[in-house]
Design an enzyme around this catalytic site. Structure first.
Site, mmCIF file in Angstrom:
data_model
loop_
_atom_site.group_PDB
_atom_site.id
_atom_site.type_symbol
_atom_site.label_atom_id
_atom_site.label_comp_id
_atom_site.label_asym_id
_atom_site.label_seq_id
_atom_site.Cartn_x
_atom_site.Cartn_y
_atom_site.Cartn_z
ATOM 1 N N GLU A 137 8.972 8.052 11.153
ATOM 2 C CA GLU A 137 7.940 9.084 11.166
ATOM 3 C C GLU A 137 7.218 9.022 12.504
ATOM 4 O O GLU A 137 7.461 8.131 13.312
ATOM 5 C CB GLU A 137 6.942 8.849 10.029
ATOM 6 C CG GLU A 137 7.524 9.097 8.652
ATOM 7 C CD GLU A 137 6.467 9.163 7.562
ATOM 8 O OE1 GLU A 137 5.738 8.188 7.387
ATOM 9 O OE2 GLU A 137 6.381 10.219 6.894
ATOM 10 N N ASN B 27 -2.501 3.437 -0.742
ATOM 11 C CA ASN B 27 -3.320 2.608 0.158
ATOM 12 C C ASN B 27 -4.019 3.412 1.256
ATOM 13 O O ASN B 27 -5.167 3.128 1.582
ATOM 14 C CB ASN B 27 -2.514 1.442 0.739
ATOM 15 C CG ASN B 27 -1.330 1.900 1.541
ATOM 16 O OD1 ASN B 27 -0.721 2.916 1.226
ATOM 17 N ND2 ASN B 27 -0.999 1.173 2.585
ATOM 18 N N CYS C 175 1.015 -1.722 4.751
ATOM 19 C CA CYS C 175 2.439 -2.066 4.850
ATOM 20 C C CYS C 175 2.702 -2.984 6.030
ATOM 21 O O CYS C 175 3.605 -3.801 5.993
ATOM 22 C CB CYS C 175 3.269 -0.793 4.954
ATOM 23 S SG CYS C 175 2.707 0.307 6.257
ATOM 24 N N GLU D 152 9.737 5.049 4.050
ATOM 25 C CA GLU D 152 8.825 4.083 4.692
ATOM 26 C C GLU D 152 8.422 3.099 3.613
ATOM 27 O O GLU D 152 7.690 3.454 2.686
ATOM 28 C CB GLU D 152 7.571 4.806 5.220
ATOM 29 C CG GLU D 152 7.821 5.835 6.289
ATOM 30 C CD GLU D 152 8.133 5.221 7.638
ATOM 31 O OE1 GLU D 152 8.088 3.984 7.787
ATOM 32 O OE2 GLU D 152 8.459 5.997 8.547
HETATM 33 P P1 NAD Z 1 5.004 2.703 -5.307
HETATM 34 O O1 NAD Z 1 6.381 2.574 -4.783
HETATM 35 O O2 NAD Z 1 4.668 2.101 -6.609
HETATM 36 O O3 NAD Z 1 4.601 4.253 -5.434
HETATM 37 C C1 NAD Z 1 4.655 5.126 -4.329
HETATM 38 C C2 NAD Z 1 4.764 6.546 -4.850
HETATM 39 O O4 NAD Z 1 6.027 6.707 -5.504
HETATM 40 C C3 NAD Z 1 3.704 6.925 -5.878
HETATM 41 O O5 NAD Z 1 3.328 8.264 -5.669
HETATM 42 C C4 NAD Z 1 4.459 6.779 -7.197
HETATM 43 O O6 NAD Z 1 3.921 7.555 -8.228
HETATM 44 C C5 NAD Z 1 5.842 7.269 -6.793
HETATM 45 N N1 NAD Z 1 6.957 6.815 -7.624
HETATM 46 C C6 NAD Z 1 7.078 5.649 -8.299
HETATM 47 N N2 NAD Z 1 8.276 5.587 -8.913
HETATM 48 C C7 NAD Z 1 8.935 6.740 -8.617
HETATM 49 C C8 NAD Z 1 10.213 7.262 -8.943
HETATM 50 N N3 NAD Z 1 11.069 6.586 -9.691
HETATM 51 N N4 NAD Z 1 10.564 8.478 -8.470
HETATM 52 C C9 NAD Z 1 9.718 9.171 -7.671
HETATM 53 N N5 NAD Z 1 8.479 8.720 -7.331
HETATM 54 C C10 NAD Z 1 8.092 7.515 -7.792
HETATM 55 O O7 NAD Z 1 4.056 2.152 -4.150
HETATM 56 P P2 NAD Z 1 2.475 1.960 -4.190
HETATM 57 O O8 NAD Z 1 2.160 0.804 -5.062
HETATM 58 O O9 NAD Z 1 1.815 3.273 -4.464
HETATM 59 O O10 NAD Z 1 2.189 1.606 -2.652
HETATM 60 C C11 NAD Z 1 2.331 0.335 -2.148
HETATM 61 C C12 NAD Z 1 3.641 0.182 -1.416
HETATM 62 O O11 NAD Z 1 3.757 1.161 -0.390
HETATM 63 C C13 NAD Z 1 3.764 -1.147 -0.693
HETATM 64 O O12 NAD Z 1 5.037 -1.692 -0.919
HETATM 65 C C14 NAD Z 1 3.591 -0.788 0.763
HETATM 66 O O13 NAD Z 1 4.195 -1.688 1.665
HETATM 67 C C15 NAD Z 1 4.218 0.556 0.808
HETATM 68 N N6 NAD Z 1 3.751 1.300 1.985
HETATM 69 C C16 NAD Z 1 4.617 1.473 3.033
HETATM 70 C C17 NAD Z 1 4.184 2.134 4.181
HETATM 71 C C18 NAD Z 1 5.101 2.359 5.366
HETATM 72 O O14 NAD Z 1 4.797 3.226 6.186
HETATM 73 N N7 NAD Z 1 6.198 1.641 5.508
HETATM 74 C C19 NAD Z 1 2.878 2.617 4.238
HETATM 75 C C20 NAD Z 1 2.036 2.416 3.156
HETATM 76 C C21 NAD Z 1 2.488 1.765 2.024
#
Ligand code: NAD
Length: 479
Positions: free
Chosen positions: A459, A149, A281, A247
């Site tokens: 962070e 995002n 998020c 996060e």
């Molecule tokens: P996601 O969890 O699908 O993927 C995030 C990352 O993790 C990607 O690089 C993905 O390839 C990797 N990944 C997926 N499965 C994995 C595994 N088993 N082992 C290691 N890496 C793995 O999330 P997304 O769809 O890319 O992003 C959206 C999510 O991120 C939402 O839930 C959002 O709330 C969250 N987010 C949180 C924050 C925060 O600061 N709290 C900020 C931005 C986004």
């Protein structure tokens, strides 16, 4: 030919399957990116560990490390337009927002340059004839795993403090947004950062991500993404006994109290959920309003939502672009259909926009849902799209109970003219960030993170650098 990525000290095409990068505004594939095989992942981590141990990196004085961060920040500022384009073409955010995020990434490197030069070691009080000095040491290799995002800001938020703390970083960007990480790695190289200090391993989480975390050289993981992925990563980290900073997702309550400036509050609510197409998020996705003011507030919100200009992310007047992918757009649409099945009324939106400009892109209308209770699935699960659920409350106790009745605890917004009441409610809400009469105001110098299922660790700020360090106490006898 597929694009190369930096691993093991050079740019390689990789022996893994090629990744296709699609522009969500047009549906067209615009780049093919190489990915590493499992051997290449192992080699990259071994090289990152050697680089972390090399005297030329390990023994740098803080001001010398800070100098690298300043040069990277300058590189980001010079390459702002290219970085913004790289993010926009992959996640569909408007060019304007991407430019702001690139500028914020440069500021993050400058901030951690300052932190790096000024953070002090400690001399704790002695209880005998000795002097004890506590220093803060790097872990070695940090795995940074990021979502799609806001890669420009998220990656700066991890890479800058991890480098400032003396680690090397292996970055695994989202499979949806690889280009900004490759651009950042180029900028670091041009800034003179030695090879092996920052590697980028493109690919899917289920293969590149899991393989990266299995490498014994990885001594810490910093993850931003969905809660279920975070849980899986925490399990791996627990087995390996390495720290994990997580996060994760949110379902943040946004609250309008009776005495608020209703028009300002509604403007804040609309920005708080729809900016970036709700793919944030901290999106304020559950709005709590006094029952008696519900219809009046919904009318104002609908007017404001319907005046938002959707369009191509490059358009000078565009306020919202598409969602980040067609797959994600369909997931958001499924949630709105679920809301209908749960008995909701759709006050506005609830479908794809019409018009040839929108035909091939992953567009969806800003949507406002009423008529549900907080127990509904669409009020409990993170949709991560432009969907606001409006929920009435009866009194302060009811409000706080409903706001906290969620698995998440990332953020909260409160609109009121009574700061005593704002303070009381702020203290009662389970959230890592609370905004009063503003929303999404973020600062690199304030800690950021979640309560409950929204994460572990903080962070940003000074703690954002300590996250990447471990304390070591050395005792000198004074007898
Ligand atoms: P996601 O969890 O699908 O993927 C995030 C990352 O993790 C990607 O690089 C993905 O390839 C990797 N990944 C997926 N499965 C994995 C595994 N088993 N082992 C290691 N890496 C793995 O999330 P997304 O769809 O890319 O992003 C959206 C999510 O991120 C939402 O839930 C959002 O709330 C969250 N987010 C949180 C924050 C925060 O600061 N709290 C900020 C931005 C986004």
């Amino acid at each position: 030919m597929a694009m190369k990525f930096p691993a093991s000290g050079r740019w390689i095409t990789g022996a893994g399957p090629v990744l296709q990068s699609t522009n969500p505004a047009t549906g067209l594939v615009h780049a093919e990116i190489g990915t590493p095989s499992s051997e290449e992942i192992a080699q990259a981590c071994a090289f990152a560990a050697e680089s972390a141990a090399a005297k030329s990196w390990r023994d740098l004085k803080p001001h010398q490390r800070a100098d690298y961060l300043h040069r990277i920040a300058n590189g980001i500022s010079h390459g702002l337009d290219d970085l913004a384009q790289a993010q926009m073409i992959e996640n569909g955010k408007t060019l304007k927002e991407c430019r702001q995020q690139a500028a914020s990434a440069a500021a993050t490197f400058r901030y951690y340059a300052a932190v790096c030069e000024t953070m002090e070691s400690a001399v704790p009080p002695s209880r005998g004839d000795y002097l004890v000095v506590t220093t803060f040491e790097p872990y070695g290799v940090v795995a940074a795993i990021t979502p799609w995002n806001s890669p420009l800001t998220m990656e700066a938020q991890k890479v800058a403090p991890a480098l400032a703390a003396g680690n090397t970083v292996v970055l695994k960007p989202s499979e949806v947004t690889t280009l900004p990480s490759l651009s950042l790695a180029r900028i670091c190289e041009e800034a003179g950062l030695p090879s092996g200090i920052l590697s980028v391993l493109p690919g899917y989480g289920r293969d590149v991500g899991t393989s990266l975390l299995a490498q014994r050289e990885v001594r810490m993981v910093s993850f931003t993404g969905g809660t279920e992925t975070g849980r899986a990563i925490a399990q791996t980290a627990a087995k390996r006994l390495i720290p994990a900073a997580l996060e994760l997702g949110g379902k943040s309550p946004h609250i309008i109290l009776e005495d608020a400036d209703i028009d300002a509050a509604c403007a804040g609510v609309v920005d708080g959920i729809f900016e970036g197409m709700g793919q944030s998020c901290v999106a304020g996705s559950r709005l709590f309003v006094p029952r008696a003011r519900h219809d009046e507030i919904v009318d104002i919100l609908v007017r404001k939502a319907e005046s938002i200009r959707l369009g191509q992310p490059t358009g000078p007047d565009t306020e919202l672009g598409p969602l980040s992918s067609h797959h994600h757009r369909d997931k958001v649409a499924d949630y709105v259909d679920l809301a209908r099945k749960e008995g909701a009324s759709i006050a506005t939106g609830g479908s794809r926009p019409s018009g040839s400009e929108f035909d091939n892109g992953a567009f969806y209308q800003p949507t406002i849902i009423t008529g549900l209770t907080n127990a509904a699935r669409v009020c409990q699960e993170e949709i991560f799209g432009p969907v606001l659920c409006v929920l009435p409350f009866d009194n302060e106790q009811d409000l706080v109970e409903q706001a906290n009745d969620t698995a998440f605890g990332l953020a909260c917004g409160i609109w009121t003219s009574d700061y005593r009441r704002a303070w009381r409610i702020s203290r009662a809400i389970d959230a890592g960030t609370v905004w009063v009469n503003t929303y999404k105001q973020l600062s690199i110098s304030a800690p950021f993170g979640g309560f409950k299922d929204s994460g572990i660790g903080r962070e940003k700020g000074l703690s954002g650098m300590r996250l990447y360090q471990q304390a070591k106490s050395t005792y000198f006898s004074m007898k």
